[in-house]
Every structure is written in C-alpha cells, then in structure tokens.
Design a protein around this motif. Structure first.
Motif, PDB file in Angstrom:
ATOM      1  N   SER A 208       0.847  -1.201   0.000  1.00  0.00           N
ATOM      2  CA  SER A 208       0.000   0.000   0.000  1.00  0.00           C
ATOM      3  C   SER A 208       0.879   1.246   0.000  1.00  0.00           C
ATOM      4  O   SER A 208       2.093   1.174   0.263  1.00  0.00           O
ATOM      5  CB  SER A 208      -0.914   0.024   1.229  1.00  0.00           C
ATOM      6  OG  SER A 208      -0.142   0.195   2.409  1.00  0.00           O
ATOM      7  N   ALA A 209       0.243   2.377  -0.265  1.00  0.00           N
ATOM      8  CA  ALA A 209       0.968   3.644  -0.267  1.00  0.00           C
ATOM      9  C   ALA A 209       1.495   3.971   1.125  1.00  0.00           C
ATOM     10  O   ALA A 209       2.553   4.595   1.269  1.00  0.00           O
ATOM     11  CB  ALA A 209       0.051   4.764  -0.763  1.00  0.00           C
ATOM     12  N   SER A 210       0.771   3.565   2.174  1.00  0.00           N
ATOM     13  CA  SER A 210       1.223   3.849   3.537  1.00  0.00           C
ATOM     14  C   SER A 210       2.513   3.100   3.852  1.00  0.00           C
ATOM     15  O   SER A 210       3.330   3.567   4.650  1.00  0.00           O
ATOM     16  CB  SER A 210       0.133   3.491   4.550  1.00  0.00           C
ATOM     17  OG  SER A 210      -0.094   2.095   4.578  1.00  0.00           O
ATOM     18  N   VAL A 211       2.721   1.928   3.240  1.00  0.00           N
ATOM     19  CA  VAL A 211       3.982   1.194   3.419  1.00  0.00           C
ATOM     20  C   VAL A 211       5.117   1.959   2.749  1.00  0.00           C
ATOM     21  O   VAL A 211       6.200   2.126   3.311  1.00  0.00           O
ATOM     22  CB  VAL A 211       3.866  -0.228   2.838  1.00  0.00           C
ATOM     23  CG1 VAL A 211       5.205  -0.955   2.927  1.00  0.00           C
ATOM     24  CG2 VAL A 211       2.793  -1.018   3.571  1.00  0.00           C
ATOM     25  N   LYS A 212       4.876   2.445   1.543  1.00  0.00           N
ATOM     26  CA  LYS A 212       5.892   3.189   0.798  1.00  0.00           C
ATOM     27  C   LYS A 212       6.348   4.435   1.543  1.00  0.00           C
ATOM     28  O   LYS A 212       7.522   4.823   1.484  1.00  0.00           O
ATOM     29  CB  LYS A 212       5.346   3.562  -0.581  1.00  0.00           C
ATOM     30  CG  LYS A 212       6.332   4.338  -1.452  1.00  0.00           C
ATOM     31  CD  LYS A 212       5.726   4.678  -2.799  1.00  0.00           C
ATOM     32  CE  LYS A 212       6.693   5.505  -3.644  1.00  0.00           C
ATOM     33  NZ  LYS A 212       6.101   5.821  -4.977  1.00  0.00           N
ATOM     34  N   GLU A 213       5.418   5.077   2.262  1.00  0.00           N
ATOM     35  CA  GLU A 213       5.733   6.311   2.987  1.00  0.00           C
ATOM     36  C   GLU A 213       6.859   6.137   3.999  1.00  0.00           C
ATOM     37  O   GLU A 213       7.558   7.094   4.332  1.00  0.00           O
ATOM     38  CB  GLU A 213       4.491   6.824   3.720  1.00  0.00           C
ATOM     39  CG  GLU A 213       3.402   7.344   2.811  1.00  0.00           C
ATOM     40  CD  GLU A 213       2.119   7.618   3.568  1.00  0.00           C
ATOM     41  OE1 GLU A 213       2.096   7.351   4.800  1.00  0.00           O
ATOM     42  OE2 GLU A 213       1.148   8.075   2.951  1.00  0.00           O
ATOM     43  N   VAL A 223       3.772   0.529  -5.749  1.00  0.00           N
ATOM     44  CA  VAL A 223       2.654   0.194  -4.872  1.00  0.00           C
ATOM     45  C   VAL A 223       1.658  -0.677  -5.623  1.00  0.00           C
ATOM     46  O   VAL A 223       1.310  -0.393  -6.771  1.00  0.00           O
ATOM     47  CB  VAL A 223       1.956   1.474  -4.355  1.00  0.00           C
ATOM     48  CG1 VAL A 223       0.750   1.124  -3.491  1.00  0.00           C
ATOM     49  CG2 VAL A 223       2.938   2.326  -3.561  1.00  0.00           C
ATOM     50  N   ALA A 224       1.201  -1.734  -4.976  1.00  0.00           N
ATOM     51  CA  ALA A 224       0.220  -2.628  -5.587  1.00  0.00           C
ATOM     52  C   ALA A 224      -1.064  -1.878  -5.912  1.00  0.00           C
ATOM     53  O   ALA A 224      -1.470  -0.966  -5.185  1.00  0.00           O
ATOM     54  CB  ALA A 224      -0.069  -3.797  -4.649  1.00  0.00           C
ATOM     55  N   SER A 231      -2.082  -8.688  -6.274  1.00  0.00           N
ATOM     56  CA  SER A 231      -1.703  -7.440  -6.907  1.00  0.00           C
ATOM     57  C   SER A 231      -0.237  -7.114  -6.670  1.00  0.00           C
ATOM     58  O   SER A 231       0.453  -6.605  -7.569  1.00  0.00           O
ATOM     59  CB  SER A 231      -2.582  -6.290  -6.385  1.00  0.00           C
ATOM     60  OG  SER A 231      -3.940  -6.504  -6.693  1.00  0.00           O
ATOM     61  N   LEU A 232       0.242  -7.428  -5.470  1.00  0.00           N
ATOM     62  CA  LEU A 232       1.651  -7.169  -5.150  1.00  0.00           C
ATOM     63  C   LEU A 232       2.571  -7.997  -6.035  1.00  0.00           C
ATOM     64  O   LEU A 232       3.522  -7.480  -6.629  1.00  0.00           O
ATOM     65  CB  LEU A 232       1.912  -7.467  -3.672  1.00  0.00           C
ATOM     66  CG  LEU A 232       3.327  -7.174  -3.167  1.00  0.00           C
ATOM     67  CD1 LEU A 232       3.635  -5.685  -3.228  1.00  0.00           C
ATOM     68  CD2 LEU A 232       3.503  -7.697  -1.743  1.00  0.00           C
ATOM     69  N   LEU A 233       2.286  -9.284  -6.152  1.00  0.00           N
ATOM     70  CA  LEU A 233       3.148 -10.170  -6.939  1.00  0.00           C
ATOM     71  C   LEU A 233       3.061  -9.850  -8.425  1.00  0.00           C
ATOM     72  O   LEU A 233       4.003 -10.136  -9.180  1.00  0.00           O
ATOM     73  CB  LEU A 233       2.802 -11.624  -6.674  1.00  0.00           C
ATOM     74  CG  LEU A 233       2.991 -12.131  -5.240  1.00  0.00           C
ATOM     75  CD1 LEU A 233       2.732 -13.627  -5.154  1.00  0.00           C
ATOM     76  CD2 LEU A 233       4.392 -11.801  -4.717  1.00  0.00           C
ATOM     77  N   SER A 234       1.947  -9.262  -8.858  1.00  0.00           N
ATOM     78  CA  SER A 234       1.820  -8.904 -10.269  1.00  0.00           C
ATOM     79  C   SER A 234       2.816  -7.819 -10.655  1.00  0.00           C
ATOM     80  O   SER A 234       3.132  -7.655 -11.850  1.00  0.00           O
ATOM     81  CB  SER A 234       0.386  -8.450 -10.583  1.00  0.00           C
ATOM     82  OG  SER A 234       0.126  -7.172 -10.026  1.00  0.00           O
TER      83      SER A 234
END
Length: 236
Positions: A208-213, A223-224, A231-234
């Motif tokens: 998620s975007a909050s993880v990227k932050e 970001v997935a 979605s992440l693995l894609s």
C-alpha cells in the motif's frame, strides 16, 4: 528474479512457494513476529456483541487459539478487511463473512451496512501496533464498538551482518513489503548494517501507499494496485 520476502512466518513460506511456482528465487527473511494473546480473545468474546471485525489475517490466527470454544461464535456476522483475511476466516469455520475493499475505512463502510448508531455492537479484534483508520471511521459513523488487542507484532532480531551476507553476490531484484512496521524494521536493519536501500535492491514492492511512505525519500518503490498479495506479486 531473486526476491526477498520480509513478511512473518508462516505466511512467508506460503509466499515463497507462490514465487517459486512463478519461476522466481525467493529468500525468506522475516522482520516481524506475532505474539498472540489468548486470554484477551476469551475475555473479548464474553462482551456483548452483534458482529465481529478484523483488519488482518493475523487476528484470525489469534482467534484460532481459542480452539473448540470458538464454535459458539462461528455463525456471528464476521467483517474481514479483504479477501485474504476472509479466506482465513472461512478456513476457521466462520459462515457469515462480509468482505471489505481492502482498507480500514472501506471496511467501516461495509460494517455500516449492518450496524449503525444504536443498532448493534461490534467486537473488533486488532493488533499492536496498528493504524487507526478503521476505528476512526467507526467513530465517525457512531458505530458502537469494542477493540480487543489480541496480538502484538514484534521485531525479529537479526545480526548486523545478516543483510550484507545476503547481498554479497549482488542485490535482490525485488523486496516485498507487506506492512508499515515491516518497512520500518527493514530501514532500521539497513541502518544497523551500514547499507543503503540501493545496496539491497533496486526495487521495493509495497502492499500500500502507507507502506511506501516509511521508506527513505528517493527509493524506487512501486505500490500494488490493490492491497492484496495477488496485486503485489503482479508487480514482478
């Protein structure tokens, strides 16, 4: 591709199997571990409630520790933040599962379809630490709820030489990050190891975007499209 999997066990092993089936080379390095509070779960279920909610599969695993005593609650309406959490609840035996759109705020909207002000009480099984989006959204909708902290995520201790040893032959093609706390722990481990993010990988894939932050500014991070593992693995 050589991919670093940072999520806790046993979920990390399941992800590693998926990556291997995709033709990648997974390396598992859990950065957080869960401590379940069975007593809190038992006490929570003693409170009056009309529905149950969780915002992580780890909370479902904590409920599983109740054993046969959980059977009396399996018909209670159960709100899960997303499809992965819903699958874990179904495997545990919950029969009436309502699935949110992947965020705490979206789950509160789903809950509001059943409960409203003065129309029932929600039992929310949560972890520590956690974001407050779900609880804040419940308060905004005046939905009566009780939060039961049923598990804590704690850092896994790794020697400063762990990461340098893993990248001795070169950086990973990608690093998978599933939570803000895992990302924080990775940044701390990098600092302890004397490494930069680029030394470990050129790509950081975030749920998620909050993880990227949480990652340092300038780090190449994707970001997935949706907050789920598919979605992440894609992104690979």
């Amino acid at each position: 591709m050589r991919v670093l999997v940072t999520r806790p066990r046993p979920a990390a092993e399941r992800t590693a199997l998926k990556l291997a089936a995709m033709g990648h080379q997974p390396v598992v390095l859990p950065l957080m571990q869960a401590q379940h509070f069975a007593g809190a779960v038992r006490a929570g279920f003693e409170r009056r409630h009309d529905a149950i909610a969780v915002t992580s599969a780890e909370a479902v695993h904590a409920l599983a520790g109740l054993g046969p005593a959980l059977d009396a609650h399996l018909a209670t309406p159960f709100f899960a933040v997303g499809s992965a959490t819903a699958r874990a609840a179904a495997e545990l035996g919950f029969a009436d599962i309502r699935v949110g759109a992947g965020t705490g705020e979206a789950l509160a909207e789903t809950v509001a379809g059943l409960l409203g002000p003065e129309t029932g009480s929600l039992l929310y099984f949560a972890g520590l630490p956690r974001a407050d989006g779900f609880e804040h959204a419940l308060r905004e909708r005046s939905i009566d709820h009780v939060t039961v902290e049923c598990y804590r995520m704690s850092p896994v201790g790794h020697a400063p030489g762990t990461l340098p040893a893993l990248v001795q032959s070169g950086p990973f093609d990608a690093v998978l990050l599933y939570s803000r706390e895992t990302a924080r722990r990775l940044v701390a481990l990098l600092r302890e190891s004397g490494l930069d993010c680029a030394d470990v990988s050129a790509r950081y894939l975030c749920l998620s975007a909050s993880v990227k932050e949480v990652l340092p500014a300038g780090v190449a991070a994707d970001v997935a499209a949706a907050p789920d593992e598919k979605s992440l693995l894609s992104l690979l």
